[in-house]
Design a protein around this motif. Structure first.
Motif, short mmCIF file in Angstrom:
data_model
loop_
_atom_site.label_atom_id
_atom_site.label_comp_id
_atom_site.label_asym_id
_atom_site.label_seq_id
_atom_site.Cartn_x
_atom_site.Cartn_y
_atom_site.Cartn_z
N ALA A 1 49.19 -15.81 -40.28
CA ALA A 1 47.97 -15.29 -39.64
C ALA A 1 47.55 -13.97 -40.27
O ALA A 1 46.35 -13.73 -40.52
N ILE A 2 48.53 -13.10 -40.55
CA ILE A 2 48.21 -11.83 -41.22
C ILE A 2 47.63 -12.09 -42.60
O ILE A 2 46.64 -11.45 -43.02
N GLY A 3 48.25 -13.03 -43.34
CA GLY A 3 47.71 -13.36 -44.66
C GLY A 3 46.31 -13.95 -44.59
O GLY A 3 45.47 -13.65 -45.45
N TYR A 4 46.07 -14.75 -43.57
CA TYR A 4 44.73 -15.34 -43.40
C TYR A 4 43.69 -14.25 -43.14
O TYR A 4 42.60 -14.25 -43.74
N VAL A 5 44.04 -13.31 -42.24
CA VAL A 5 43.11 -12.22 -41.94
C VAL A 5 42.86 -11.36 -43.18
O VAL A 5 41.71 -10.98 -43.49
N LEU A 6 43.93 -11.03 -43.91
CA LEU A 6 43.76 -10.23 -45.13
C LEU A 6 42.91 -10.96 -46.16
O LEU A 6 42.10 -10.34 -46.86
N THR A 7 43.10 -12.28 -46.27
CA THR A 7 42.28 -13.05 -47.21
C THR A 7 40.81 -12.97 -46.84
O THR A 7 39.95 -12.79 -47.71
N ARG A 8 40.51 -13.10 -45.56
CA ARG A 8 39.10 -13.02 -45.13
C ARG A 8 38.55 -11.61 -45.38
O ARG A 8 37.38 -11.47 -45.77
N TRP A 9 39.36 -10.60 -45.15
CA TRP A 9 38.89 -9.23 -45.42
C TRP A 9 38.62 -9.04 -46.92
O TRP A 9 37.62 -8.43 -47.30
N ILE A 10 39.53 -9.54 -47.74
CA ILE A 10 39.33 -9.40 -49.19
C ILE A 10 38.07 -10.14 -49.61
O ILE A 10 37.29 -9.64 -50.44
N GLN A 11 37.86 -11.33 -49.08
CA GLN A 11 36.62 -12.06 -49.40
C GLN A 11 35.40 -11.25 -49.00
O GLN A 11 34.42 -11.18 -49.75
N ARG A 12 35.47 -10.65 -47.81
CA ARG A 12 34.32 -9.87 -47.34
C ARG A 12 34.10 -8.64 -48.21
O ARG A 12 32.96 -8.30 -48.55
N ILE A 13 35.20 -7.96 -48.58
CA ILE A 13 35.07 -6.77 -49.43
C ILE A 13 34.49 -7.14 -50.79
O ILE A 13 33.60 -6.46 -51.32
N VAL A 14 34.98 -8.23 -51.38
CA VAL A 14 34.47 -8.67 -52.68
C VAL A 14 33.00 -9.05 -52.56
O VAL A 14 32.19 -8.73 -53.44
N GLU A 15 32.65 -9.72 -51.47
CA GLU A 15 31.27 -10.16 -51.30
C GLU A 15 30.31 -8.98 -51.14
O GLU A 15 29.18 -9.00 -51.63
N VAL A 16 30.77 -7.92 -50.46
CA VAL A 16 29.88 -6.80 -50.15
C VAL A 16 29.86 -5.76 -51.26
O VAL A 16 28.80 -5.21 -51.59
N THR A 17 31.01 -5.49 -51.86
CA THR A 17 31.09 -4.36 -52.80
C THR A 17 31.15 -4.76 -54.27
O THR A 17 30.66 -4.03 -55.13
N VAL A 18 31.77 -5.89 -54.59
CA VAL A 18 31.99 -6.25 -55.99
C VAL A 18 30.90 -7.17 -56.52
O VAL A 18 30.31 -6.91 -57.59
N LEU A 19 30.62 -8.24 -55.80
CA LEU A 19 29.68 -9.24 -56.32
C LEU A 19 28.26 -8.69 -56.54
O LEU A 19 27.60 -9.09 -57.50
N PRO A 20 27.75 -7.80 -55.67
CA PRO A 20 26.40 -7.28 -55.97
C PRO A 20 26.30 -6.53 -57.29
O PRO A 20 25.21 -6.41 -57.85
N ARG A 21 27.43 -6.02 -57.80
CA ARG A 21 27.40 -5.29 -59.07
C ARG A 21 27.52 -6.21 -60.28
O ARG A 21 27.42 -5.75 -61.42
N LEU A 22 27.80 -7.50 -60.04
CA LEU A 22 27.96 -8.44 -61.14
C LEU A 22 26.70 -9.29 -61.26
O LEU A 22 26.07 -9.66 -60.27
N SER A 23 26.36 -9.60 -62.48
CA SER A 23 25.17 -10.42 -62.74
C SER A 23 25.55 -11.89 -62.67
O SER A 23 25.61 -12.60 -63.68
N LEU A 24 25.84 -12.36 -61.45
CA LEU A 24 26.21 -13.74 -61.24
C LEU A 24 25.20 -14.39 -60.31
O LEU A 24 24.62 -13.73 -59.43
N ASP A 25 24.98 -15.69 -60.51
CA ASP A 25 24.09 -16.42 -59.63
C ASP A 25 24.81 -16.74 -58.32
O ASP A 25 26.02 -16.52 -58.17
#
Length: 817
Positions: free
Chosen positions: A573-597
């Motif tokens: 459960a802890i790993g699942y929550v951390l995975t969702r947080w990492i996905q959210r962090i990548v989606e909000v902070t990393v992906l907008p800076r990359l030129s990806l569709d």
């Protein structure tokens, strides 16, 4: 024999651990450890110290094992001696002794299992050294002499070091057999007590015996009773004196209950006037405290006072203790009925019914509590001042009859809530609020069961089986109380949590939805053992179940315990929550800076999610200490099943991985596969979700996307072609028609110049000369809108230019016969 070998080896090691001196006072030169070959003089002194430390550890471990084994053998011998004598119709004191012996065996059984699973330190060292040598050679292979000698030495040492573990295995198996035999004796004796038949209370002789016993000057103390026949300083005491003591205490308790009734009514009125939910909850809890804690506090004082009187005035102490316990039963029943039926506050009733029926049900619950309090008083005095055999069943028959009548009446009132729904529309609306379709009427089923128990127990008591009738009746009432208390706890806890964590629940909707489920599971887990205890399951048997949860169940060489499951679940459960947080962090902070569709971003987030879940599962398995290597055979058998029965699932899984890596289809693409056409919403591992243009959700297995023909209109870019077909009359100016159609197409803002649009004549139709218009637009998603706009523009230009679009012409010729 294994135990004897272990003891001999321990004695040998203990004797050899201290070097013996010869006549000169020097140690004997031949004194060496028996399990260690003579060491070369060139061996470093550190190695010698390590080997000697291992020997000392083995000696200490075996010495502890000896003491532990002696204790196990002593308890087992006591149990065997007791079982060989045999026993039937055990008295309560004898049952307590058997239960004590069984508890000791259960404790030693768990201890032996722990020793067997853990192993000794020398055993662990020898096993680790053997693993360091590597696996033994196969039958047709050989290894060098030094390695073979070392392997033989370590295997011999491991065999000797496993002596305590093997002895623990023997003790564990022996304890299991002895516990089963003791359970058989105890259960048989308890069944004999429950099914014991006494003279029927319907016989006139039974009533005559009762009046004769009540008329005696002194009730005799039972054999083995804690209250002596010599009543000490109190002198002679009659049954009437005992009743006076009980009446005084009950009157005092009744006065207290009457005085608190006014306070409860005031609090109820305040609750009804409150519009603030938090204030209403606080007042409700305060009312619970007034109803429950104030009388319970007084009763605790009475119980403590009775305990203090035990040495100087045992009979008076018995009166205080018995009446005090009866008062606890009465107060608890009143509080439970008040909280669940709530005759003054309809919104807080667990069972929605009219006010009149709620008050009648509440009074019935009070009556039940009073009868149960009298039953507690009777049982307390019955153990020390029993009636004669002929009069034994009369008083229980009266109490069972009163209890059965009240229970039957309560069931009738509860089922009658349906009549309230017919008579009162508001109650009917409340009964059916939130329920649609078919559902199980648990309240109706419970009411029918209450009626059956009430009638059956009265019949059993009339036949002389008063112990069986009392057991069924008390178990039923205790089950009802436990279920009601669990429901009340759930409602109170959720109401408090709703008031305290309102903002948190609104911001964490999913977690707030899981909270009632978690609380419900916890209350069920606590209630089930209590219900089983009420129906005759002994605490030792529940303890065995808890022990199984703690020590685990073996599946081959793998042992899985409840702690392992909890550890695995928490870590995952802890790993699942951390995975969702990492996905959210990548989606909000990393992906907008990359030129990806959008499709690439979705594929990346999906890959992170699956990798995180896989990593969480591996870490959870490691944290739980599960060794899955021994399940290789099971996994091999499952692979055969996967190859046949689950081949489609595996094919879709592999196809999903290919789609995520190769990305021929991504989120947001407009695709057409078979009869399905729409926008890709999600590319999962098993299937792809498509949102059709009619807003239907289409689930396409990934294997069809890999093996079939898929039309992706937006794979490389969003450029798409629009086709329009139009017919003109044969007498029209064709060149002008082509010119106007081209002008209509090129004037549209969405039509691109490269590739250039084109207008051509396709065929000579039956009624018109057919034209075909091709145009490429920037966004194929707008093709339907652009096509419609081009139709209107061409139609308008043709009208201005006088170009007609003919209707189909048919000549119908009618001939007379």
């Amino acid at each position: 024999m294994k135990l004897l070998g272990a003891v001999v080896f321990a004695v040998t090691l203990t004797a050899q651990s201290a070097p013996q001196a010869d006549a000169s006072g020097e140690p004997a030169p031949s004194q060496v450890e028996p399990d260690i070959a003579p060491m070369p003089t060139a061996m470093p002194s550190a190695s010698v110290e390590v080997r000697q430390g291992e020997v000392r550890a083995a000696a200490i471990a075996l010495t502890d094992a000896q003491r532990r084994q002696e204790r196990w053998d002593k308890t087992a011998a006591e149990a065997i001696k007791l079982l060989e004598k045999g026993a039937r119709d055990l008295s309560p004191s004898d049952l307590a002794k058997w239960e004590e012996l069984r508890a000791k065996l259960a404790e030693q059984r768990d201890e032996a299992l722990a020793v067997s699973l853990q192993g000794t330190l020398p055993e662990k060292i020898a096993r680790a050294q053997l693993e360091a040598l590597g696996p033994p050679p196969e039958a047709d292979a050989t290894e060098d002499a030094q390695t073979a000698s070392r392997r033989e030495e370590l295997e011999e040492r491991l065999t000797l070091a496993r002596g305590p573990s093997m002895a623990a295995d023997d003790a564990h198996a022996r304890a299991i057999v002895l516990i089963k035999e003791i359970d058989r004796v105890i259960n048989s004796s308890q069944r004999g007590l429950v099914f014991k038949q006494v003279p029927s209370p319907l016989l006139p002789s039974s009533w005559a015996a009762l009046f004769r016993d009540l008329g005696t000057k002194k009730i005799q103390a039972s054999e083995g009773a804690t209250v002596p026949s010599n009543l000490g300083d109190l002198g002679e005491i009659t049954s009437g004196t005992v009743m006076i003591f009980g009446a005084v205490l009950l009157a005092f308790l009744g006065g207290l209950l009457a005085s608190q009734r006014a306070i409860v009514r005031k609090l109820d009125r305040r609750v009804l006037q409150q519009s603030n939910a938090a204030a209403a909850i606080i007042l409700t809890i305060l009312r619970d405290l007034v109803v429950l804690l104030l009388p319970i506090g007084l009763l605790i004082v009475i119980l403590v006072f009775g305990t203090l009187l035990d040495a100087s005035a045992p009979v008076l102490s018995l009166v205080f203790l018995t009446v005090g316990l009866a008062g606890v039963v009465l107060v608890f029943g009143i509080w439970l009925g008040q909280s669940l039926l709530s005759p003054e506050i309809p919104s807080q009733r667990f069972i929605m019914m009219s006010d009149k029926r709620a008050r009648a049900s509440y009074l019935t619950v009070i009556g039940l509590s009073g009868v149960l309090a009298l039953e507690a008083i009777y049982e307390g005095f019955e153990r020390h001042f029993p009636f004669s055999a002929a009069a034994t069943g009369v008083v229980p028959f009266i109490l069972i009859g009163a209890t059965g009548f009240l229970l039957f009446r309560l069931a009738t009132l509860v089922v009658g809530r349906k009549n309230d729904a017919i008579e009162n529309p508001e109650v009917g609306a409340a009964l059916h609020a939130g329920h649609s379709g078919r559902r199980i009427d648990f309240i109706g089923i419970g009411a029918r069961a209450m009626k059956v128990v009430a009638i059956a127990t009265l019949l059993l008591s009339a036949l002389g089986y008063d112990a069986l009738a009392r057991m069924f009746l008390s178990a039923t009432l205790e089950t009802m109380a436990i279920v009601a208390l669990a429901i009340l706890s759930f409602r109170r806890t959720m109401a408090i949590a709703k008031v305290i964590g309102g903002n948190f629940a609104r911001s964490h909707e999913h977690m707030s939805e899981l909270a009632p489920v978690a609380l419900g599971i916890l209350l069920i887990a606590v209630s089930i053992p209590l219900i089983l205890l009420a129906w005759g399951l002994r605490p030792a048997q529940i303890g065995d179940f808890i022990s199984v949860l703690r020590t685990g169940v073996s599946f081959g060489d793998v042992r899985i315990s409840f702690g392992d499951v909890v550890t695995f679940s928490l870590v995952f459960a802890i790993g699942y929550v951390l995975t969702r947080w990492i996905q959210r962090i990548v989606e909000v902070t990393v992906l907008p800076r990359l030129s990806l569709d959008g499709g690439s971003k979705s594929a990346l987030l999906t890959a992170i999610g699956y990798f995180g879940l896989l990593l969480s599962a591996l870490i959870a398995i490691t944290s739980a200490g599960l060794d899955l290597s021994s399940l290789a055979i099971v996994f091999g058998a499952l692979s055969v099943g996967i190859g046949f029965g689950l081949q489609n699932v595996v094919a879709n899984f592999i196809s999903g991985i290919i789609l995520l890596i190769e990305r021929p289809i991504k989120k947001g693409d407009w695709i057409k596969v078979g009869d399905a056409e729409g926008i890709v919403e999600k590319v999962a591992v098993r299937a792809t979700h498509i949102k059709a243009f009619d807003r239907d959700d289409v689930i396409v297995p990934n294997s069809e996307l890999i093996s079939g023909i898929v039309r992706n209109r937006t794979l490389v870019d969003t450029l798409g072609r629009v086709e329009i077909y139009v017919g003109i009359a044969y007498e029209s100016d064709v060149a002008l028609a082509l010119q106007e159609a081209m002008a209509a197409v090129t004037s549209h803002p969405d039509v691109v110049r490269d590739p250039a649009p084109s207008v051509t004549v396709t065929e000579f139709g039956e009624s018109a000369l057919n034209l075909q218009v091709f145009a490429y637009i920037r966004d194929v998603a707008r093709s339907n809108r652009v096509r419609g706009e081009l139709h209107l523009e061409i139609f308008a230009r043709f009208n201005e230019a006088g170009i007609s679009i003919p209707y189909p012409q048919r000549n119908v010729r009618v001939e007379k016969a």
